[in-house]
Motif scaffolding. Structure first.
Motif, PDB file in Angstrom:
ATOM      1  N   GLN A 147       0.717  -1.048  -0.158  1.00 17.54           N
ATOM      2  CA  GLN A 147       0.030   0.004   0.054  1.00 17.54           C
ATOM      3  C   GLN A 147       0.813   1.362  -0.042  1.00 17.54           C
ATOM      4  O   GLN A 147       1.894   1.420   0.438  1.00 17.54           O
ATOM      5  CB  GLN A 147      -1.056   0.038   1.070  1.00 17.54           C
ATOM      6  N   LEU A 148       0.390   2.136  -0.460  1.00 12.99           N
ATOM      7  CA  LEU A 148       1.143   3.566  -0.771  1.00 12.99           C
ATOM      8  C   LEU A 148       0.145   4.672  -0.749  1.00 12.99           C
ATOM      9  O   LEU A 148      -0.739   4.518  -1.482  1.00 12.99           O
ATOM     10  CB  LEU A 148       2.208   3.421  -2.080  1.00 12.99           C
ATOM     11  N   GLU A 149       0.312   5.596  -0.052  1.00 21.01           N
ATOM     12  CA  GLU A 149      -0.064   7.011  -0.278  1.00 21.01           C
ATOM     13  C   GLU A 149       0.121   7.880  -1.225  1.00 21.01           C
ATOM     14  O   GLU A 149       1.314   7.958  -1.439  1.00 21.01           O
ATOM     15  CB  GLU A 149       0.051   7.721   1.224  1.00 21.01           C
ATOM     16  N   ILE A 150      -0.887   8.299  -1.978  1.00 21.50           N
ATOM     17  CA  ILE A 150      -0.487   9.004  -3.259  1.00 21.50           C
ATOM     18  C   ILE A 150      -1.350  10.198  -3.226  1.00 21.50           C
ATOM     19  O   ILE A 150      -1.367  10.699  -4.593  1.00 21.50           O
ATOM     20  CB  ILE A 150      -0.580   8.108  -4.521  1.00 21.50           C
ATOM     21  N   GLY A 151      -1.941  10.539  -1.993  1.00 19.80           N
ATOM     22  CA  GLY A 151      -2.878  11.734  -2.089  1.00 19.80           C
ATOM     23  C   GLY A 151      -2.248  13.070  -2.722  1.00 19.80           C
ATOM     24  O   GLY A 151      -2.757  13.757  -3.281  1.00 19.80           O
ATOM     25  N   ASP A 152      -1.053  13.306  -2.397  1.00 25.49           N
ATOM     26  CA  ASP A 152      -0.402  14.529  -2.894  1.00 25.49           C
ATOM     27  C   ASP A 152      -0.104  14.439  -4.044  1.00 25.49           C
ATOM     28  O   ASP A 152      -0.541  15.884  -4.904  1.00 25.49           O
ATOM     29  CB  ASP A 152       0.905  14.596  -2.079  1.00 25.49           C
ATOM     30  N   GLU A 153       0.243  13.478  -4.836  1.00 26.87           N
ATOM     31  CA  GLU A 153       0.188  13.379  -6.469  1.00 26.87           C
ATOM     32  C   GLU A 153      -1.083  13.785  -7.058  1.00 26.87           C
ATOM     33  O   GLU A 153      -1.076  14.402  -7.829  1.00 26.87           O
ATOM     34  CB  GLU A 153       0.703  11.946  -6.807  1.00 26.87           C
ATOM     35  N   LEU A 154      -2.084  13.216  -6.530  1.00 25.07           N
ATOM     36  CA  LEU A 154      -3.573  13.377  -7.015  1.00 25.07           C
ATOM     37  C   LEU A 154      -3.973  14.867  -7.115  1.00 25.07           C
ATOM     38  O   LEU A 154      -4.470  15.304  -7.731  1.00 25.07           O
ATOM     39  CB  LEU A 154      -4.596  12.505  -6.248  1.00 25.07           C
ATOM     40  N   LEU A 155      -3.403  15.570  -5.954  1.00 25.18           N
ATOM     41  CA  LEU A 155      -3.688  17.032  -5.908  1.00 25.18           C
ATOM     42  C   LEU A 155      -3.189  17.837  -6.928  1.00 25.18           C
ATOM     43  O   LEU A 155      -3.494  18.926  -7.420  1.00 25.18           O
ATOM     44  CB  LEU A 155      -3.379  17.516  -4.563  1.00 25.18           C
ATOM     45  N   ARG A 156      -1.869  17.127  -7.688  1.00 19.87           N
ATOM     46  CA  ARG A 156      -1.138  18.098  -8.674  1.00 19.87           C
ATOM     47  C   ARG A 156      -2.025  18.110 -10.004  1.00 19.87           C
ATOM     48  O   ARG A 156      -1.587  18.684 -10.870  1.00 19.87           O
ATOM     49  CB  ARG A 156       0.244  17.545  -8.597  1.00 19.87           C
ATOM     50  N   GLY A 157      -3.018  17.192  -9.983  1.00 18.46           N
ATOM     51  CA  GLY A 157      -3.652  17.180 -11.287  1.00 18.46           C
ATOM     52  C   GLY A 157      -2.995  16.220 -12.303  1.00 18.46           C
ATOM     53  O   GLY A 157      -2.000  15.593 -11.963  1.00 18.46           O
ATOM     54  N   GLY A 158      -3.732  15.853 -13.248  1.00 20.46           N
ATOM     55  CA  GLY A 158      -3.406  14.903 -14.439  1.00 20.46           C
ATOM     56  C   GLY A 158      -3.656  13.366 -13.878  1.00 20.46           C
ATOM     57  O   GLY A 158      -4.067  12.971 -12.744  1.00 20.46           O
ATOM     58  N   LEU A 159      -3.305  12.598 -14.824  1.00 17.48           N
ATOM     59  CA  LEU A 159      -3.420  11.007 -14.455  1.00 17.48           C
ATOM     60  C   LEU A 159      -2.169  10.903 -13.745  1.00 17.48           C
ATOM     61  O   LEU A 159      -0.794  10.906 -14.145  1.00 17.48           O
ATOM     62  CB  LEU A 159      -3.338  10.241 -15.870  1.00 17.48           C
ATOM     63  N   GLY A 165       2.999  -2.553 -13.499  1.00 17.96           N
ATOM     64  CA  GLY A 165       4.017  -3.460 -13.438  1.00 17.96           C
ATOM     65  C   GLY A 165       5.051  -3.298 -14.683  1.00 17.96           C
ATOM     66  O   GLY A 165       5.700  -3.756 -15.018  1.00 17.96           O
ATOM     67  N   MET A 166       4.716  -1.976 -15.309  1.00 21.81           N
ATOM     68  CA  MET A 166       5.176  -1.718 -16.580  1.00 21.81           C
ATOM     69  C   MET A 166       6.607  -0.978 -16.237  1.00 21.81           C
ATOM     70  O   MET A 166       6.780  -0.193 -15.200  1.00 21.81           O
ATOM     71  CB  MET A 166       4.371  -0.692 -17.035  1.00 21.81           C
ATOM     72  N   ALA A 167       7.654  -1.264 -16.948  1.00 17.10           N
ATOM     73  CA  ALA A 167       9.100  -0.535 -16.731  1.00 17.10           C
ATOM     74  C   ALA A 167       9.126   0.877 -16.565  1.00 17.10           C
ATOM     75  O   ALA A 167       9.657   1.366 -15.881  1.00 17.10           O
ATOM     76  CB  ALA A 167       9.940  -1.167 -17.918  1.00 17.10           C
ATOM     77  N   LYS A 168       8.083   1.507 -17.826  1.00 16.54           N
ATOM     78  CA  LYS A 168       8.352   2.804 -17.597  1.00 16.54           C
ATOM     79  C   LYS A 168       7.760   3.726 -16.304  1.00 16.54           C
ATOM     80  O   LYS A 168       8.081   4.968 -16.172  1.00 16.54           O
ATOM     81  CB  LYS A 168       7.425   3.461 -18.711  1.00 16.54           C
ATOM     82  N   HIS A 169       7.163   2.943 -15.393  1.00 13.01           N
ATOM     83  CA  HIS A 169       6.605   3.444 -14.088  1.00 13.01           C
ATOM     84  C   HIS A 169       7.667   3.191 -12.942  1.00 13.01           C
ATOM     85  O   HIS A 169       7.112   3.512 -11.908  1.00 13.01           O
ATOM     86  CB  HIS A 169       5.142   3.032 -13.927  1.00 13.01           C
ATOM     87  N   ALA A 170       8.749   2.455 -13.047  1.00 10.98           N
ATOM     88  CA  ALA A 170       9.577   2.397 -12.079  1.00 10.98           C
ATOM     89  C   ALA A 170      10.056   3.427 -11.358  1.00 10.98           C
ATOM     90  O   ALA A 170      10.389   4.413 -12.254  1.00 10.98           O
ATOM     91  CB  ALA A 170      10.686   1.450 -12.585  1.00 10.98           C
ATOM     92  N   GLY A 171       9.636   3.516 -10.303  1.00 15.76           N
ATOM     93  CA  GLY A 171      10.178   4.734  -9.397  1.00 15.76           C
ATOM     94  C   GLY A 171       9.232   5.653  -9.328  1.00 15.76           C
ATOM     95  O   GLY A 171       9.333   6.886  -8.577  1.00 15.76           O
ATOM     96  N   ALA A 172       8.186   5.759 -10.111  1.00 13.90           N
ATOM     97  CA  ALA A 172       7.006   6.496  -9.852  1.00 13.90           C
ATOM     98  C   ALA A 172       6.070   6.131  -8.923  1.00 13.90           C
ATOM     99  O   ALA A 172       6.448   5.445  -8.016  1.00 13.90           O
ATOM    100  CB  ALA A 172       5.961   6.480 -11.259  1.00 13.90           C
ATOM    101  N   ALA A 173       5.311   7.049  -8.441  1.00  9.12           N
ATOM    102  CA  ALA A 173       4.434   6.804  -7.352  1.00  9.12           C
ATOM    103  C   ALA A 173       3.192   6.118  -7.609  1.00  9.12           C
ATOM    104  O   ALA A 173       2.174   6.185  -7.958  1.00  9.12           O
ATOM    105  CB  ALA A 173       3.749   8.429  -7.174  1.00  9.12           C
ATOM    106  N   ALA A 174       3.686   4.638  -7.610  1.00  3.29           N
ATOM    107  CA  ALA A 174       2.818   3.492  -8.265  1.00  3.29           C
ATOM    108  C   ALA A 174       3.168   2.287  -7.336  1.00  3.29           C
ATOM    109  O   ALA A 174       4.416   1.977  -7.212  1.00  3.29           O
ATOM    110  CB  ALA A 174       2.960   3.305  -9.611  1.00  3.29           C
TER     111      ALA A 174
END
Length: 254
Positions: A147-159, A165-174
């Motif tokens: 589990q991971l808190e991503i509320g702050d990222e959501l406030l910034r807008g966008g998807l 499991g995709m390589a392009k999201h490694a290190g992202a808020a996921a």
């Protein structure tokens, strides 16, 4: 556009979903689920389950098994208590991404009784959440939980990538899921704000709250979904405050 697929924009309205309504549960199923079976509506891409659930306080899903499935839960309102046979226990709330990998087998429960853990007085509020299942790209893995808190990222807008499991999201808020061809994104949009859908062979757009306009397809209201095949990149614009859940998938079952 994917040249190997017939382009399709398939709109599924909220009222056309399968429904399970019992004393403690109001559940709406986007795909065949439990006693609801339609051989022509079993999945889209890698997504097998998109259940829109409201659970009454003090109740919930008692301990039950899962196997070889990646299960992502997204809470819209209230709090949901997760407990499983691997010793994980947590309270899931809006803005907290949660993933359970069933792997070789796991038992878990999901209940609206957070006061039992916090010692606070019992409340009378239902919990509203969406639970989504995707197949893993490898069976027989060890069960897991994240589990991971991503509320702050959501406030910034966008998807915002929620689970991937995709390589392009490694290190992202996921949080990580065990499928290298799938990712879940979420967005919270104020009226007039917009996002662009991923350009992927399979995209599933679900509007769990609010209303939006999908470029080329028109109005979508709460509970509506769109299954896009071989076409993507459309703009989605909120016509009222809205929340979106978007699966980007680069493979399909079978």
């Amino acid at each position: 556009m994917n040249a190997t697929l017939q382009p399709e924009v398939d709109i599924r309205r909220a009222d056309d979903r399968f429904k399970t309504t019992i004393g403690w549960l109001d559940s709406k199923h986007s795909f065949s689920f439990s006693r609801h079976w339609d051989p022509d509506n079993t999945h889209h891409g890698l997504l097998l389950v998109n259940n829109d659930d409201v659970v009454a306080p003090g109740t919930g899903f008692e301990t039950h098994p899962h196997r070889d499935m990646e299960i992502v839960t997204w809470v819209l309102r209230g709090e949901l208590v997760h407990q499983d046979s691997e010793g994980h226990s947590g309270v899931i709330y809006p803005g907290l991404a949660q993933r359970m990998s069933a792997g070789t087998g796991i038992l878990h429960s999901e209940k609206n009784d957070a006061w039992r853990l916090t010692g606070a007085g019992q409340h009378k509020d239902p919990v509203h959440f969406v639970q989504m299942w995707v197949v893993p790209d490898e069976q027989g893995i060890d069960p897991g939980y994240e589990q991971l808190e991503i509320g702050d990222e959501l406030l910034r807008g966008g998807l915002v990538p929620v689970a991937s499991g995709m390589a392009k999201h490694a290190g992202a808020a996921a949080i990580r899921i065990k499928n290298a061809y799938a990712a879940l994104h979420a967005a919270r949009l104020d009226p007039g704000a917009s996002v662009t859908l991923p350009d992927a062979p399979y995209v599933h757009l679900f509007v769990p709250r609010g209303s939006v306009e999908l470029e080329g397809a028109g109005a979508l209201n709460e509970g509506d979904a769109v299954r896009l095949t071989g076409v993507g990149g459309q703009r989605v614009t909120a016509t009222a405050a809205a929340e979106l859940l978007v699966w980007e998938m680069h493979a399909s079952i079978g």
